[in-house]
Write an enzyme that holds these catalytic residues in place. Sequence first.
Site, PDB file in Angstrom:
ATOM      1  N   ASP A  62     -16.314  36.226  17.777  1.00 23.21           N
ATOM      2  CA  ASP A  62     -15.610  36.532  16.528  1.00 23.21           C
ATOM      3  C   ASP A  62     -14.948  37.909  16.575  1.00 23.21           C
ATOM      4  OD1 ASP A  62     -14.892  36.018  13.786  1.00 23.21           O
ATOM      5  OD2 ASP A  62     -16.413  37.487  13.203  1.00 23.21           O
ATOM      6  N   LYS A  68      -2.893  46.890  12.382  1.00 25.77           N
ATOM      7  CA  LYS A  68      -3.379  48.016  11.572  1.00 25.77           C
ATOM      8  C   LYS A  68      -2.667  49.299  12.020  1.00 25.77           C
ATOM      9  CE  LYS A  68      -7.978  45.983  10.942  1.00 25.77           C
ATOM     10  NZ  LYS A  68      -8.314  45.891   9.535  1.00 25.77           N
ATOM     11  N   LYS A 109     -22.407  42.854  11.774  1.00 30.72           N
ATOM     12  CA  LYS A 109     -22.253  42.461  10.366  1.00 30.72           C
ATOM     13  C   LYS A 109     -23.468  42.958   9.597  1.00 30.72           C
ATOM     14  CE  LYS A 109     -18.958  38.908  10.780  1.00 30.72           C
ATOM     15  NZ  LYS A 109     -17.789  39.312  10.010  1.00 30.72           N
ATOM     16  N   ARG A 139      -3.700  19.335   3.379  1.00 35.70           N
ATOM     17  CA  ARG A 139      -4.097  17.952   3.170  1.00 35.70           C
ATOM     18  C   ARG A 139      -3.994  17.508   1.713  1.00 35.70           C
ATOM     19  NH1 ARG A 139      -9.524  17.242   6.092  1.00 35.70           N
ATOM     20  NH2 ARG A 139      -9.757  19.234   5.052  1.00 35.70           N
ATOM     21  N   HIS A 168     -10.910  41.647  18.806  1.00 33.65           N
ATOM     22  CA  HIS A 168     -10.604  42.927  18.158  1.00 33.65           C
ATOM     23  C   HIS A 168     -11.102  44.141  18.973  1.00 33.65           C
ATOM     24  CE1 HIS A 168      -9.485  40.322  14.987  1.00 33.65           C
ATOM     25  NE2 HIS A 168     -10.653  40.212  14.388  1.00 33.65           N
ATOM     26  N   HIS A 211      -5.236  40.447  14.249  1.00 32.25           N
ATOM     27  CA  HIS A 211      -4.731  41.281  13.156  1.00 32.25           C
ATOM     28  C   HIS A 211      -5.073  42.759  13.329  1.00 32.25           C
ATOM     29  CE1 HIS A 211      -8.767  40.759  11.376  1.00 32.25           C
ATOM     30  NE2 HIS A 211      -8.498  41.805  10.641  1.00 32.25           N
ATOM     31  N   LYS A 251      -6.419  33.331  15.418  1.00 36.47           N
ATOM     32  CA  LYS A 251      -7.611  33.396  16.243  1.00 36.47           C
ATOM     33  C   LYS A 251      -8.648  32.420  15.699  1.00 36.47           C
ATOM     34  CE  LYS A 251     -10.943  36.074  15.471  1.00 36.47           C
ATOM     35  NZ  LYS A 251     -12.010  36.591  14.580  1.00 36.47           N
TER      36      LYS A 251
HETATM   37  P1  NDP Z   1      -9.917  27.326   5.587  1.00 36.58           P
HETATM   38  O1  NDP Z   1     -10.995  26.404   5.984  1.00 36.58           O
HETATM   39  O2  NDP Z   1     -10.083  28.134   4.352  1.00 36.58           O
HETATM   40  O3  NDP Z   1      -8.552  26.493   5.422  1.00 36.58           O
HETATM   41  C1  NDP Z   1      -8.227  25.414   6.232  1.00 36.58           C
HETATM   42  C2  NDP Z   1      -6.893  24.830   5.823  1.00 36.58           C
HETATM   43  O4  NDP Z   1      -6.580  23.747   6.698  1.00 36.58           O
HETATM   44  C3  NDP Z   1      -6.830  24.268   4.413  1.00 36.58           C
HETATM   45  O5  NDP Z   1      -5.537  24.508   3.906  1.00 36.58           O
HETATM   46  C4  NDP Z   1      -7.015  22.766   4.609  1.00 36.58           C
HETATM   47  O6  NDP Z   1      -6.331  21.991   3.664  1.00 36.58           O
HETATM   48  C5  NDP Z   1      -6.306  22.572   5.918  1.00 36.58           C
HETATM   49  N1  NDP Z   1      -6.805  21.408   6.626  1.00 36.58           N
HETATM   50  C6  NDP Z   1      -8.004  21.256   7.237  1.00 36.58           C
HETATM   51  N2  NDP Z   1      -8.063  20.043   7.824  1.00 36.58           N
HETATM   52  C7  NDP Z   1      -6.881  19.427   7.588  1.00 36.58           C
HETATM   53  C8  NDP Z   1      -6.322  18.187   7.966  1.00 36.58           C
HETATM   54  N3  NDP Z   1      -6.984  17.299   8.706  1.00 36.58           N
HETATM   55  N4  NDP Z   1      -5.077  17.892   7.566  1.00 36.58           N
HETATM   56  C9  NDP Z   1      -4.378  18.751   6.795  1.00 36.58           C
HETATM   57  N5  NDP Z   1      -4.858  19.964   6.404  1.00 36.58           N
HETATM   58  C10 NDP Z   1      -6.094  20.295   6.811  1.00 36.58           C
HETATM   59  O7  NDP Z   1      -9.618  28.257   6.860  1.00 36.58           O
HETATM   60  P2  NDP Z   1      -9.253  29.803   6.891  1.00 36.58           P
HETATM   61  O8  NDP Z   1      -8.062  30.040   6.049  1.00 36.58           O
HETATM   62  O9  NDP Z   1     -10.460  30.609   6.639  1.00 36.58           O
HETATM   63  O10 NDP Z   1      -8.910  30.025   8.443  1.00 36.58           O
HETATM   64  C11 NDP Z   1      -7.735  29.517   9.015  1.00 36.58           C
HETATM   65  C12 NDP Z   1      -7.567  30.100  10.402  1.00 36.58           C
HETATM   66  O11 NDP Z   1      -7.438  31.504  10.302  1.00 36.58           O
HETATM   67  C13 NDP Z   1      -8.752  29.843  11.331  1.00 36.58           C
HETATM   68  O12 NDP Z   1      -8.274  29.660  12.630  1.00 36.58           O
HETATM   69  C14 NDP Z   1      -9.532  31.133  11.244  1.00 36.58           C
HETATM   70  O13 NDP Z   1     -10.307  31.368  12.399  1.00 36.58           O
HETATM   71  C15 NDP Z   1      -8.409  32.143  11.113  1.00 36.58           C
HETATM   72  N6  NDP Z   1      -8.840  33.390  10.496  1.00 36.58           N
HETATM   73  C16 NDP Z   1      -9.312  33.373   9.217  1.00 36.58           C
HETATM   74  C17 NDP Z   1      -9.723  34.553   8.631  1.00 36.58           C
HETATM   75  C18 NDP Z   1     -10.219  34.585   7.224  1.00 36.58           C
HETATM   76  O14 NDP Z   1     -10.559  35.680   6.767  1.00 36.58           O
HETATM   77  N7  NDP Z   1     -10.266  33.464   6.526  1.00 36.58           N
HETATM   78  C19 NDP Z   1      -9.674  35.855   9.360  1.00 36.58           C
HETATM   79  C20 NDP Z   1      -9.121  35.744  10.683  1.00 36.58           C
HETATM   80  C21 NDP Z   1      -8.730  34.548  11.204  1.00 36.58           C
HETATM   81  P3  NDP Z   1      -7.058  21.323   2.399  1.00 36.58           P
HETATM   82  O15 NDP Z   1      -7.644  22.480   1.642  1.00 36.58           O
HETATM   83  O16 NDP Z   1      -5.956  20.662   1.667  1.00 36.58           O
HETATM   84  O17 NDP Z   1      -8.111  20.406   2.943  1.00 36.58           O
HETATM   85  C1  BG6 Z   2     -11.914  38.503  11.486  1.00 34.50           C
HETATM   86  C2  BG6 Z   2     -13.292  37.974  11.711  1.00 34.50           C
HETATM   87  O1  BG6 Z   2     -11.109  38.261  12.606  1.00 34.50           O
HETATM   88  O2  BG6 Z   2     -11.995  39.908  11.282  1.00 34.50           O
HETATM   89  C3  BG6 Z   2     -14.189  38.304  10.526  1.00 34.50           C
HETATM   90  O3  BG6 Z   2     -13.223  36.578  11.889  1.00 34.50           O
HETATM   91  C4  BG6 Z   2     -14.184  39.786  10.243  1.00 34.50           C
HETATM   92  O4  BG6 Z   2     -15.514  37.877  10.773  1.00 34.50           O
HETATM   93  C5  BG6 Z   2     -12.757  40.286  10.137  1.00 34.50           C
HETATM   94  O5  BG6 Z   2     -14.881  40.016   9.035  1.00 34.50           O
HETATM   95  C6  BG6 Z   2     -12.738  41.801  10.061  1.00 34.50           C
HETATM   96  O6  BG6 Z   2     -11.438  42.234   9.781  1.00 34.50           O
HETATM   97  P1  BG6 Z   2     -11.188  43.603   9.019  1.00 34.50           P
HETATM   98  O7  BG6 Z   2      -9.708  43.731   9.017  1.00 34.50           O
HETATM   99  O8  BG6 Z   2     -11.783  43.452   7.654  1.00 34.50           O
HETATM  100  O9  BG6 Z   2     -11.880  44.658   9.816  1.00 34.50           O
END
Ligand code: NDP
Ligand code: BG6
Length: 509
Positions: A261, A208, A366, A61, A266, A204, A174
């Site tokens: 989660d 592994k 956790k 965004r 997993h 993910h 996910k």
């Molecule tokens: P974040 O909240 O950190 O990032 C969300 C992203 O989406 C940002 O780049 C944001 O952009 C963008 N975004 C949100 N709303 C809009 C919109 N309306 N239009 C355009 N861009 C938008 O999420 P995560 O990276 O933590 O997670 C992403 C996915 O990965 C999720 O489905 C999560 O469940 C999954 N996931 C995440 C893990 C993790 O460790 N983070 C682990 C496993 C899975 P901007 O910043 O510009 O607003």
């Molecule tokens: C993610 C969960 O899918 O897996 C997190 O959303 C969790 O809550 C993570 O911490 C654990 O992954 P790993 O690879 O660190 O065991």
Amino acid sequence: MPELSDSASGAPTNNGTTSPLTIIIFGASGDLTHRKLLPALFDQAVDGLLHPETRILGVARRQKTHLEFREEIRESVQTFARNTGRLDLFPEFEKRIFYHAMTFDDPNGYNALRTTLLSDEFRKPTQGNVLYYLATPPSYFVPIIRNLGSYGLSTINEGETATGGGFTRIIIEKPFGRDLASAQDLNREVLQVFRENQVFRIDHYLGKETVQNIVVFRMSNPAIGSLWSNVHVKSVHITVHEAVGVEGRGDYFEEAGILRDMVQNHLFQLMTLTAMEPPVAFEAQAIRDEKVKVLRSLKPIRTEDIPKVIVRGQYTVGEVDGVPVPGYRNEPKIPPTSDTPTFARIKVEVQNWRWAGVPFYLTAGKRMTRRETIIRIVFKEVPFALFRLAGCPGTVSNELIIRIQPNEGIALRFGIKRPGGRLVIDPVEMDFSYQTAYHDKAPDAYERLLHDAIIGDSTLFARNDEVERSWTFIAPLLGDLSRLSPLRFYTAGTDGPEEKDRLDDPLPA
Ligand code: NDP
Ligand code: BG6
């Protein structure tokens, strides 16, 4: 991984090299992209696994220039990549990284994206190959998929395959749905726009190394494979303990809880790989068929059984590794009366010829004592207590311990006679450690999975029926369980509530 043909492109895809492509990451400024995806792509580039003409196009965004985006990625790579010793290669890598600012509901944004993908700068060097990655909050999965369909981005290469290129694939993060109905809706939406062989639902854990080794270890070692059933196994314990809490993702976790989660995805992946039958071939469909059969064999959970099959917990203020940490209810964005579980142990039965009568205990938590993911296979005792009758104190039950992370390895526990005149049996372990045997750092799970999606191999991704089966099974545990399985509290930095042991067959000392 095996050779597969992707009918989306009509071309064989896995010959060890990758085709050039454009990887479009929706959610490019997010946590996942910065901690995992871009560092993984850099590591692949360093290892020569990413075609040098590959383009990476980040979509999110906030307004920023290509240069600003590249600068952010440099920092992520410096902090999180495996090959930090090869940052000299970053200037070459960053040349093909681009940024596209748009909101996910903006028609102009998708039109502009299409124009970019069809431009000479992108289409020619990448042969029109496109991989979309949905790294966005899950509420955007459906809108983005619909828009990819509506604006011709899911079929951007159709009719352009004369030169042999032109695949279009999508990786979906996910959680894949939050229950059966939403997973079915999401599958329906995805499959209206893409064919199943274009869709890569990521978990993910499947990327592994040690998780992939579960199957290899079982199925390439006859001595181990022959013990792998209810004839010899007494119980199976799959445990994923994390030291971390909700890590700034309080709003997401409050909605998800530990069952959505970790367990539905997993832990179920670890369980199906442990319990599945040998597939007819080592390839995506056959392996996933066997995993689905395990899910179909699970004994359904009846309401009256709930108190006997689950213990739920939530952490309170405590210390992890000597560092004070808040209780779950004091974490940012968590209501002070939350009853979301941060710990669960469930007992499942795989009702088939191989596993009837063997309980599988799945535990996720956790803020445990330490990070540890292990699979313990506990074998049956000897049929006759020969040594106990001779006055020997205690016996040892054999256990196979697969350490998924950290300190990856496999240990076999057995009893031996303590040297000396008295008859005493001591437990000892034979221990294989990856670190000792292989000195290189194993690729991160995301490296492996991105590579597989690029070559079109879906073995390590979840199929639609697999996801739906797992939601069907776990559904009875997702409702209001306050009466049938009251939330138990545990101090952060311990291994869960005491009540967890009520589900267990006592584990040997
Ligand atoms: P974040 O909240 O950190 O990032 C969300 C992203 O989406 C940002 O780049 C944001 O952009 C963008 N975004 C949100 N709303 C809009 C919109 N309306 N239009 C355009 N861009 C938008 O999420 P995560 O990276 O933590 O997670 C992403 C996915 O990965 C999720 O489905 C999560 O469940 C999954 N996931 C995440 C893990 C993790 O460790 N983070 C682990 C496993 C899975 P901007 O910043 O510009 O607003
Ligand atoms: C993610 C969960 O899918 O897996 C997190 O959303 C969790 O809550 C993570 O911490 C654990 O992954 P790993 O690879 O660190 O065991």
